[in-house]
Design a protein around this motif. Structure first.
Motif, PDB file in Angstrom:
ATOM      1  N   ARG A  94       1.052  -1.182  -0.412  1.00 29.56           N
ATOM      2  CA  ARG A  94       0.401  -0.028   0.196  1.00 29.56           C
ATOM      3  C   ARG A  94       1.125   1.171  -0.066  1.00 29.56           C
ATOM      4  O   ARG A  94       0.981   2.337  -0.741  1.00 29.56           O
ATOM      5  N   TYR A  98       1.010   4.900  -2.615  1.00 32.48           N
ATOM      6  CA  TYR A  98       0.695   6.197  -2.118  1.00 32.48           C
ATOM      7  C   TYR A  98       1.627   6.728  -2.293  1.00 32.48           C
ATOM      8  O   TYR A  98       1.436   7.831  -2.865  1.00 32.48           O
ATOM      9  N   ARG A 408      -7.590  -2.298  -8.100  1.00 33.83           N
ATOM     10  CA  ARG A 408      -7.175  -1.944  -6.513  1.00 33.83           C
ATOM     11  C   ARG A 408      -6.234  -0.893  -6.253  1.00 33.83           C
ATOM     12  O   ARG A 408      -6.228  -0.237  -5.534  1.00 33.83           O
ATOM     13  N   MET A 412      -6.285   2.468  -4.935  1.00 37.46           N
ATOM     14  CA  MET A 412      -5.424   3.238  -3.939  1.00 37.46           C
ATOM     15  C   MET A 412      -4.903   4.504  -4.086  1.00 37.46           C
ATOM     16  O   MET A 412      -4.362   5.425  -3.396  1.00 37.46           O
ATOM     17  N   CYS A 416      -8.192   5.237  -2.001  1.00 37.76           N
ATOM     18  CA  CYS A 416      -8.892   3.850  -0.985  1.00 37.76           C
ATOM     19  C   CYS A 416      -7.626   3.752   0.067  1.00 37.76           C
ATOM     20  O   CYS A 416      -6.419   3.745  -0.296  1.00 37.76           O
ATOM     21  N   ILE A 417      -8.243   3.626   1.486  1.00 36.46           N
ATOM     22  CA  ILE A 417      -7.354   2.891   2.494  1.00 36.46           C
ATOM     23  C   ILE A 417      -7.308   1.791   2.606  1.00 36.46           C
ATOM     24  O   ILE A 417      -6.912   1.096   4.200  1.00 36.46           O
ATOM     25  N   GLN A 418      -7.889   1.017   2.185  1.00 36.98           N
ATOM     26  CA  GLN A 418      -8.778  -0.676   2.211  1.00 36.98           C
ATOM     27  C   GLN A 418      -9.289  -0.993   3.750  1.00 36.98           C
ATOM     28  O   GLN A 418      -9.370  -1.371   4.290  1.00 36.98           O
TER      29      GLN A 418
END
Length: 535
Positions: A94, A98, A408, A412, A416-418
């Motif tokens: 992740r 980012y 996905r 992100m 999106c922050i899961q």
């Protein structure tokens, strides 16, 4: 242990004591009285409700369990999980998305935290004579001999996500990123919305079982509507969704409350009326009919690339489709292989955990089948399912893919922050929700730039990886370039671990008994294979 009688006694004493203090000492104690009275009311409700035995036995105190359960995912993600063991995507992965989306270096200090001698660990084979990176924008041409409008696609694109599952702002941010980054955005089966056209990005139009956007009144396929929308300049390719990785063989229902005027117009349905997407297609029932429909789609779209997407299940079924290609001398221009590890807004646990083939296995089956039938040069293969980093791209292309798509990771990059609340309409960052109060917080312009940044940096990193492997082009990749540790003392390449067919081998009689048996059982006229000879 405190029981409910004890709790009642304690609350009664607190209420009496607080009231006395408020009366005789200071009016500020009335705040405590109010709190205790509130707890009294909660206690009374817990005692009379019938939904939760825990609250009936332990009123008020029992609620601590539900509070902790509600915040458990956040506690796990932010305070418990290590950098490399979170699911579905770990913190390291992740963070890479980012940081690349923000234009940062996405580098890490002090070495890997992974145990590189554990069985299952995979790595790429580098060269003592690395090459200079030839291009940071590699392309693959989609379009076989029957295609008159081929399309040069990026090796990484936005995978299928529908407007309705994604918010308007999320679709527009991805559209901007794709337009400025010169890669394609997949519409998902929800058809082409105005948000998909805002910035003029290249589009892959997905046709699902609901035939949204090209749908007859009774839910069938409308040729004229398809022809009109396929002629849209932004549409560079069209394809049929046979199955989806996270829930293969499962249909869906779009609730009527989600069908507003915009979604109804885009999908070609009635406002406020629920719409069913069945598990099966009407346009084909046999492998032969599927391939014939590919030819029809290509004709209706004036020669643009056409294909289909599937999560591989039975090898015999796919070989039946290959036989239909041979007998009809018709091939799709591309096939997208989705893995069972792929994402979805919502699916039953049984499907997301236990139905469908992982992407690696599915890719190898599709690639080998096309090679063995002598058709590989006519059909490009896409890979979709948990593709995030440059290594993911290289690994998939080494075992058969020509290009990749990611959903996905693009989410992100969009913010999106899961949170894993896609199915609740409560996405806290406004990506996967139709709640205007939430999606209005997603700033399209800046998030579009982040989508472009993430894509460009990841593709550039994939190109740098193959240069470090001593290669100049992605088509030089092969299974020998990816190693997998089979135990703590041994690692083997994918070329050694798996059987790989040679060009035309299925037609001449393959040396692999399992492939030979499945080829004999497959028929272009049915998806139901004949029984094995020894059954």
């Amino acid at each position: 242990m405190i029981n409910r009688a004890g709790i009642l006694v304690v609350l009664f004493l607190f209420t009496a004591a607080s009231a006395a203090l408020a009366w005789f000492v200071s009016p500020w104690w009335s705040i405590l009285v109010a709190i205790v009275v509130f707890l009294d009311l909660v206690c009374a409700y817990d005692l009379v409700q019938t939904n939760h035995s825990l609250l009936r036995n332990y009123p008020v105190l029992g609620r601590a369990r539900y509070i902790l359960e509600a915040i458990r995912p956040e506690m796990q993600q932010y305070f418990v999980e290590r950098n490399f063991d979170g699911r579905p995507f770990d913190r390291d992965t992740r963070t890479v998305v980012y940081e690349r989306a923000k234009g940062l270096g996405a580098k890490k200090s002090f070495g890997t935290e992974r145990e590189i001698t554990d069985p299952g660990y995979e790595y790429l084979v580098h060269s003592m004579a690395p090459k200079e990176m030839k291009t940071s924008d590699p392309r693959v041409r989609l379009g076989g001999p029957e295609c008159t409008q081929p399309y040069d696609a990026s090796i990484l694109n936005i995978s299928a996500m529908s407007f309705g599952s994604l918010s308007p702002n999320a679709v527009e941010a991805m559209n901007k990123g794709a337009a400025y980054g010169k890669f394609a955005q997949d519409t998902g089966e929800g058809s082409i919305s105005p948000h998909h056209l805002k910035y003029g990005a290249d589009l892959f139009w997905q046709i699902g079982t609901g035939y949204f956007g090209c749908r007859t009144a009774d839910g069938g396929f409308d040729e004229e509507k398809f022809r009109d929308k396929a002629a849209t300049p932004e549409v560079k390719a069209t394809y049929l969704k046979v199955s989806q990785g996270a829930k293969p063989g499962l249909g869906g229902m779009l609730p009527g409350e989600k069908v507003d005027e915009v979604i109804a117009e885009v999908r070609g349905v009635k406002v406020g009326v629920g719409v069913n997407s069945p598990a099966h297609h009407r346009v084909y029932s046999t492998p032969r009919e599927l391939i014939q429909f590919m030819a029809k789609m290509r004709e209706l779209s004036a020669g643009k690339p056409v294909g289909f997407k599937l999560c591989v299940g039975s090898r015999v079924e796919f070989l039946a489709v290959v036989k239909a290609m041979l007998e009809l001398d018709i091939c799709p221009d591309f096939i997208i292989v989705d893995g069972a590890e792929g994402g979805t807004g919502a699916a039953p646990l049984e499907y997301s955990d236990r139905m469908g083939m992982p992407l690696t296995d599915g890719l190898m089956i599709v690639h080998n089948a096309l090679v063995g039938a002598g058709l590989r040069d006519r059909v490009k293969i896409g890979a979709s399912g948990k593709i995030v980093t440059g290594v993911d791209i290289v690994r998939r292309m080494a075992i058969g893919a020509d290009f990749c798509s990611s959903a996905r990771a693009m989410m992100m990059a969009t913010g999106c922050i899961q949170a894993q609340k896609c199915h609740t309409n409560e996405c806290p960052v406004g990506v996967a929700t139709q709640d205007k109060s939430l999606w209005k917080g997603l700033h399209v312009e800046s998030r579009g730039d982040r989508v472009r940044n993430y894509h460009n940096a990841t593709v550039r990193q994939a190109a740098q990886l193959i240069a470090s492997m001593g290669l100049e082009e992605f088509d030089e990749l092969d299974p020998s370039k990816v190693m997998r540790r089979t135990d703590v003392t041994r690692a083997e390449s994918y070329a050694e671990l798996h059987n790989w067919l040679q060009e035309g081998e299925l037609l001449e009689g393959t040396r692999f008994i399992g492939w030979a048996d499945d080829w004999d059982r497959a028929s272009a006229d049915t998806f139901s294979p004949s029984r094995p000879a020894n059954a």
